[in-house]
Design a protein around this motif. Structure first.
Motif, mmCIF file in Angstrom:
data_model
loop_
_atom_site.group_PDB
_atom_site.id
_atom_site.type_symbol
_atom_site.label_atom_id
_atom_site.label_comp_id
_atom_site.label_asym_id
_atom_site.label_seq_id
_atom_site.Cartn_x
_atom_site.Cartn_y
_atom_site.Cartn_z
ATOM 1 N N GLU A 1 -16.324 -30.295 -68.498
ATOM 2 C CA GLU A 1 -16.841 -31.202 -67.277
ATOM 3 C C GLU A 1 -17.153 -30.791 -65.865
ATOM 4 N N ILE A 2 -15.782 -29.419 -66.612
ATOM 5 C CA ILE A 2 -16.677 -28.482 -64.721
ATOM 6 C C ILE A 2 -17.717 -27.365 -64.829
ATOM 7 N N ALA A 3 -18.040 -27.098 -66.766
ATOM 8 C CA ALA A 3 -19.789 -27.042 -66.342
ATOM 9 C C ALA A 3 -21.551 -27.789 -65.812
ATOM 10 N N LYS A 4 -20.387 -28.907 -65.521
ATOM 11 C CA LYS A 4 -21.852 -30.062 -65.218
ATOM 12 C C LYS A 4 -21.730 -29.388 -63.820
ATOM 13 N N GLU A 5 -20.560 -29.822 -63.288
ATOM 14 C CA GLU A 5 -21.403 -29.347 -61.316
ATOM 15 C C GLU A 5 -19.877 -27.961 -60.695
ATOM 16 N N GLY A 6 -19.829 -27.625 -62.174
ATOM 17 C CA GLY A 6 -18.342 -26.519 -61.465
ATOM 18 C C GLY A 6 -17.215 -27.198 -60.880
ATOM 19 N N GLY A 7 -16.288 -26.795 -60.177
ATOM 20 C CA GLY A 7 -14.811 -27.060 -59.630
ATOM 21 C C GLY A 7 -14.187 -26.712 -60.459
ATOM 22 N N ALA A 8 -12.836 -26.660 -60.479
ATOM 23 C CA ALA A 8 -11.224 -26.365 -60.635
ATOM 24 C C ALA A 8 -10.321 -27.658 -61.424
ATOM 25 N N GLU A 9 -9.935 -27.251 -62.086
ATOM 26 C CA GLU A 9 -9.463 -28.360 -63.056
ATOM 27 C C GLU A 9 -8.197 -28.006 -61.750
ATOM 28 N N TYR A 10 -6.880 -29.055 -61.357
ATOM 29 C CA TYR A 10 -5.940 -29.470 -60.543
ATOM 30 C C TYR A 10 -4.694 -29.390 -61.945
ATOM 31 N N GLY B 1 -17.628 -28.361 -52.798
ATOM 32 C CA GLY B 1 -17.734 -29.415 -51.701
ATOM 33 C C GLY B 1 -15.710 -29.151 -52.355
ATOM 34 N N ASN B 2 -14.960 -30.197 -50.950
ATOM 35 C CA ASN B 2 -13.512 -30.499 -51.324
ATOM 36 C C ASN B 2 -13.517 -31.259 -52.118
ATOM 37 N N GLY B 3 -13.968 -32.736 -52.474
ATOM 38 C CA GLY B 3 -13.445 -33.610 -53.471
ATOM 39 C C GLY B 3 -12.387 -33.110 -54.423
ATOM 40 N N SER B 4 -12.690 -34.499 -55.515
ATOM 41 C CA SER B 4 -11.789 -34.281 -56.103
ATOM 42 C C SER B 4 -12.352 -35.266 -57.220
ATOM 43 N N TYR B 5 -11.868 -36.046 -58.803
ATOM 44 C CA TYR B 5 -12.442 -36.516 -59.232
ATOM 45 C C TYR B 5 -11.082 -36.941 -59.688
ATOM 46 N N GLN B 6 -10.088 -37.927 -60.424
ATOM 47 C CA GLN B 6 -9.732 -37.896 -61.755
ATOM 48 C C GLN B 6 -10.019 -38.735 -62.970
ATOM 49 N N SER B 7 -9.381 -38.657 -64.337
ATOM 50 C CA SER B 7 -10.524 -39.188 -65.085
ATOM 51 C C SER B 7 -8.696 -39.625 -66.320
ATOM 52 N N SER C 1 -12.522 -41.544 -68.495
ATOM 53 C CA SER C 1 -13.140 -42.592 -67.763
ATOM 54 C C SER C 1 -12.577 -42.525 -66.399
ATOM 55 N N VAL C 2 -13.700 -42.798 -65.121
ATOM 56 C CA VAL C 2 -13.323 -41.565 -64.092
ATOM 57 C C VAL C 2 -12.329 -42.933 -63.726
ATOM 58 N N VAL C 3 -11.313 -42.131 -63.143
ATOM 59 C CA VAL C 3 -10.035 -43.458 -62.004
ATOM 60 C C VAL C 3 -10.631 -43.847 -61.304
ATOM 61 N N SER C 4 -10.193 -44.953 -60.242
ATOM 62 C CA SER C 4 -10.305 -45.240 -58.835
ATOM 63 C C SER C 4 -8.497 -44.385 -58.237
ATOM 64 N N GLY C 5 -8.834 -44.027 -56.921
ATOM 65 C CA GLY C 5 -7.200 -44.263 -56.059
ATOM 66 C C GLY C 5 -7.337 -42.656 -57.046
ATOM 67 N N ALA C 6 -5.770 -42.615 -55.835
ATOM 68 C CA ALA C 6 -5.273 -40.954 -55.839
ATOM 69 C C ALA C 6 -3.704 -41.732 -57.311
ATOM 70 N N TRP D 1 -8.056 -49.173 -73.187
ATOM 71 C CA TRP D 1 -9.028 -48.940 -74.017
ATOM 72 C C TRP D 1 -10.108 -49.673 -74.818
ATOM 73 N N THR D 2 -11.020 -49.190 -75.300
ATOM 74 C CA THR D 2 -12.753 -49.364 -75.682
ATOM 75 C C THR D 2 -13.115 -48.433 -77.124
ATOM 76 N N GLY D 3 -12.821 -47.128 -77.006
ATOM 77 C CA GLY D 3 -13.174 -46.197 -77.901
ATOM 78 C C GLY D 3 -13.545 -45.416 -77.874
ATOM 79 N N ARG D 4 -14.125 -46.052 -76.536
ATOM 80 C CA ARG D 4 -15.015 -44.683 -76.057
ATOM 81 C C ARG D 4 -14.716 -44.240 -74.414
ATOM 82 N N GLY D 5 -13.727 -45.126 -73.763
ATOM 83 C CA GLY D 5 -12.929 -44.698 -72.458
ATOM 84 C C GLY D 5 -12.787 -45.821 -72.579
ATOM 85 N N PHE D 6 -12.048 -46.681 -71.152
ATOM 86 C CA PHE D 6 -10.909 -47.114 -70.388
ATOM 87 C C PHE D 6 -11.724 -48.011 -69.300
#
Length: 306
Positions: A190-199, A230-236, A253-258, A296-301
């Motif tokens: 995932e990081i290889a796609k657009e950079g960043g780091a895991e929190y 940037g300074n954004g983040s996403y959770q999956s 799958s990406v989830v919404s909210g914190a 769970w759908t078998g490929r994501g949520f």
């Protein structure tokens, strides 16, 4: 019945055969690429549709060839159920492909022009066909359960677990290390796609049965921040099936909210506790608590917001 679901899926997978073995398909693919590689015309869109239909027919033949194995292992009803699904779904897909084919006038008089719709057509890939087979298998398993399919005597000999030879449970430390390695590989990709780091402080892992095989699978919450500089983040949320002492990544799958917490819910569902911004909250500090249910759908949520 839970074990029956995974057994049916195993039978379908083990009895499949290669789709790309036919020389006719390979020759058609090479001819298409020589003429239409990088070319977006009415003629090439139509020829790509022809190739996809040819490939789909080859896949259909391979899938239908599994009927004998299914009948032997699950009975006659399984064979008719499988062939009916394969015929129905592949015919529907062929109709869909034909519906987007450029018309006679466009092909014969505007063959070198781009389609008026502005839409092209991609070749089916091996992964596309695997996903089609996976969707067929999921539908077959669901309907097979409702019909009460059970193993025949021969099927039980081949697929039923033997109580006299139980499978040894992997050492806990080995399983945990293997799961951590699988998670790290996913996050690295995932990081290889657009950079960043895991929190890493926000990573959570819970165990639940995702594929109804009575084995504890893993659901992982992970956070990537700083992507793209940037300074954004996403959770999956990611799903991993347990396989012996190892783990097989299935999708995320990406989830919404914190997200503040995740817990196993009935069925293949995860309760995700979140904080979202209220009308008077500053951007830094969401305060509205909520719980979303992800299935769970078998490929994501997929989410059902609470």
């Amino acid at each position: 019945m839970k074990r029956m679901g995974s057994t049916i899926g195993l039978i379908v997978l083990l009895s499949g055969c290669g789709v790309y073995s036919d020389v006719k398909v390979a020759m058609a693919r090479d001819a298409l690429r020589q003429e239409c590689m990088g070319t977006f015309t009415n003629t090439c869109v139509s020829k790509t549709i022809d190739y996809n239909i040819l490939l789909l027919e080859q896949a259909k033949s391979a899938w239908l060839a599994q009927e004998g194995e299914l009948v032997e292992s699950l009975g006659k009803e399984a064979g008719s159920l499988w062939t009916g699904l394969v015929e129905q779904r592949t015919d529907q897909l062929v109709d869909k492909l034909e519906s987007v084919r450029p018309g006679f006038f466009s092909r014969w008089f505007l063959g070198d022009a781009q389609p008026l719709s502005g839409k092209g057509m991609m070749e089916f890939s091996g992964q596309d066909l695997k996903e089609m087979q996976g969707a067929l298998m999921a539908e077959f398993i669901a309907k097979g359960k409702k019909q009460g399919l059970t193993l025949t005597e021969k099927g039980a000999e081949k697929y039923a677990p033997s109580p006299a030879q139980p499978v040894a449970e992997p050492v806990a430390g080995q399983a945990e290390a293997a799961l951590e390695a699988a998670i790290n590989n996913l996050i690295a990709s995932e990081i290889a796609k657009e950079g960043g780091a895991e929190y890493t402080d926000s990573r959570q892992v819970i165990y639940m049965d995702l594929n109804e095989d009575s084995q504890p699978d893993a659901v992982v919450l992970f956070t990537v921040e700083g992507q793209g500089g940037g300074n954004g983040s996403y959770q999956s949320l990611a799903g991993f099936y347990r396989s012996g002492a190892g783990w097989m990544y299935q999708g995320h799958s990406v989830v919404s909210g914190a997200v503040t917490d995740i817990k196993a819910a009935p069925g293949q569902q995860v309760a995700v506790s979140t904080l979202t911004s209220g009308p008077d909250d500053p951007r830094c500090c969401p305060s509205v608590q909520g719980v979303d249910i992800y299935t769970w759908t078998g490929r994501g949520f997929d989410v059902k917001q609470g």
